[in-house]
Design a protein around this motif. Structure first.
Motif: not given
Length: 444
Positions: A47-66
């Motif tokens: 699983i690529d865990t870095e793509t979702a941590k950048s840009g606008a998706l990073g905010l969604i990932d922050a609210f979901a706790g990773g």
């Protein structure tokens, strides 16, 4: 230190409060365990865990706790429920029929809550479909070939069930725990990223050689100062004096007390920043086109470090602060409640003049509150421009920091209330801790 130890002993000695704390911690632990369970049909090692941590998706990932970047069963987290709740809240303000239902008391609130849950299922199903498309695009190699025919339907069902389970956890924390269950779940998800982000920032500064430790210490000091300033913003109120007329019924006198009507400087809370981020996310859709202008627009709106991004973002936050405050704050209703309870503002006639006066005061204090809120929103961009890593910079302002400060204040307020009810000392030597909720006088 002695005072702190005694306060902790007092908290633990209250059986009801101890039970609430233990229940809250256990439910949060269940949530954090579920955030690491990968969706069926995916290889966790690919699983690529870095793509979702950048840009606008990073905010969604922050609210979901990773959980979003890890393709967890709780990948969508509590956000679909938040979106549905915001929509229903706006409907109760804008639609007269919804206002009537809300004023029906407990039965009306139950009906609106039930509609919110139904809407949550619909929103989650739509977002789950989009998330499946994202997984197929970014994590295609991680998808097991033998499971691919069932992946779409199973992932949609699992994600919907996961969001509903997280929603249930939040409700149980509210009922059986310390309260504010949904906010606590979001805060825990945000805090889960703090240790890793701090370690990455420390590593980045250590690689710079001499002076790296000093820079890191200065960053921590600045972060603490920002948190202290944000606490002042969240708790800041403008008190309007209110006098209640004396009433003599039989041999008893009622009223005659002087109260205060507290108007919060940041009455809109975190909502303007959430709305602004949603609007700033929309132009990034142009990045999927082949137009150069579209790519330029997407770069401006998706890069927090961009100067134009900061200006546009600040203007949107200020505008939405005034708009949302106007929607949720009704000076006419407050004036009618004061008049009904024989209350008046000294020097101001009851009725429309009172409503105009309260509205003018709210407008004056909303402007500095909106400007400060906009500054909080763009602080992470300034932090990145100064060389702070993206993950650690997100804690210098924006939605993450505002939610954390607000939820911590709410939780401390709940604990302090329990202590004072049992005649223990509060958490502070002087004054009271106030949460984010608008404070209302007991006489209104």
């Amino acid at each position: 230190m002695k005072k702190l130890i005694q306060t902790l002993k007092n908290i633990w000695s209250i059986e009801e409060l101890r039970s609430k704390i233990i229940t809250t911690l256990l439910l949060i632990l269940i949530y954090r365990i579920g955030a690491h369970i990968v969706l069926p049909g995916l290889d966790p090692n690919k699983i690529d865990t870095e793509t979702a941590k950048s840009g606008a998706l990073g905010l969604i990932d922050a609210f979901a706790g990773g959980a979003f970047s890890q393709a967890s069963i709780f990948a969508l987290g509590i956000m679909p429920y938040i979106s549905a709740s915001i929509f229903m809240q706006l409907m109760t303000i804008l639609v007269p029929q919804m206002q009537k239902i809300q004023k029906e008391g407990e039965s009306g609130r139950k009906k609106i809550n039930q509609w919110t849950r139904y809407l949550t299922v619909a929103v989650t199903a739509v977002q789950a479909g989009a998330y499946v498309a994202y997984l197929n695009q970014v994590n295609g190699p991680a998808l097991l070939a033998s499971y691919s025919p069932y992946f779409w339907i199973s992932t949609t069902v699992v994600l919907t069930a996961g969001t509903l389970f997280v929603m249930w956890l939040g409700e149980k924390i509210t009922d059986k725990g310390l309260g504010n269950g949904t906010s606590l779940i979001i805060m825990v998800g945000i805090l889960a990223r703090l240790p890793q982000s701090a370690i990455q920032e420390w590593a980045a500064k250590s690689n710079r050689g001499s002076g790296g430790l000093l820079v890191f210490v200065i960053e921590i000091a600045v972060l603490i100062a920002i948190i202290m300033g944000l606490i002042v913003l969240v708790q800041g109120v403008r008190k309007i004096p209110v006098q209640y007329a004396k009433q003599i019924i039989g041999n008893k006198q009622f009223g005659g007390a002087r109260q205060f009507l507290p108007l919060k400087v940041n009455g809109a809370g975190v909502m303007p920043i959430i709305f602004a981020q949603a609007i700033m996310f929309l132009p990034t859709l142009f990045s999927y086109t082949s137009f150069d202008s579209g790519q330029g627009i997407a770069r401006i709106f998706s890069d927090p470090k961009n100067a134009w991004h900061m200006v546009i973002y600040a203007v949107i936050v200020i505008g939405f602060t005034f708009l949302y405050t106007a929607l949720i704050f009704n000076p006419k209703q407050i004036a009618e409640d004061l008049k009904r309870n024989n209350g008046f503002i000294p020097g101001v006639k009851p009725g429309q003049e009172t409503a105009d006066y309260i509205g003018s005061v709210m407008d004056r204090i909303t402007l500095p509150g909106a400007i400060l809120l906009a500054l909080v929103g763009i602080l992470p961009g300034f932090a990145q421009r100064l060389g702070i890593t993206q993950g650690f910079a997100s804690f210098f302002g924006g939605t993450s920091l505002l939610i954390m400060v607000g939820v911590v204040l709410d939780t401390l307020q709940q604990i302090e209330t329990q202590l004072l009810m049992r005649q223990y000392d509060g958490l502070m030597k002087s004054g009271r801790i106030q949460g984010r909720q608008a404070v209302s006088t007991t006489t209104i």
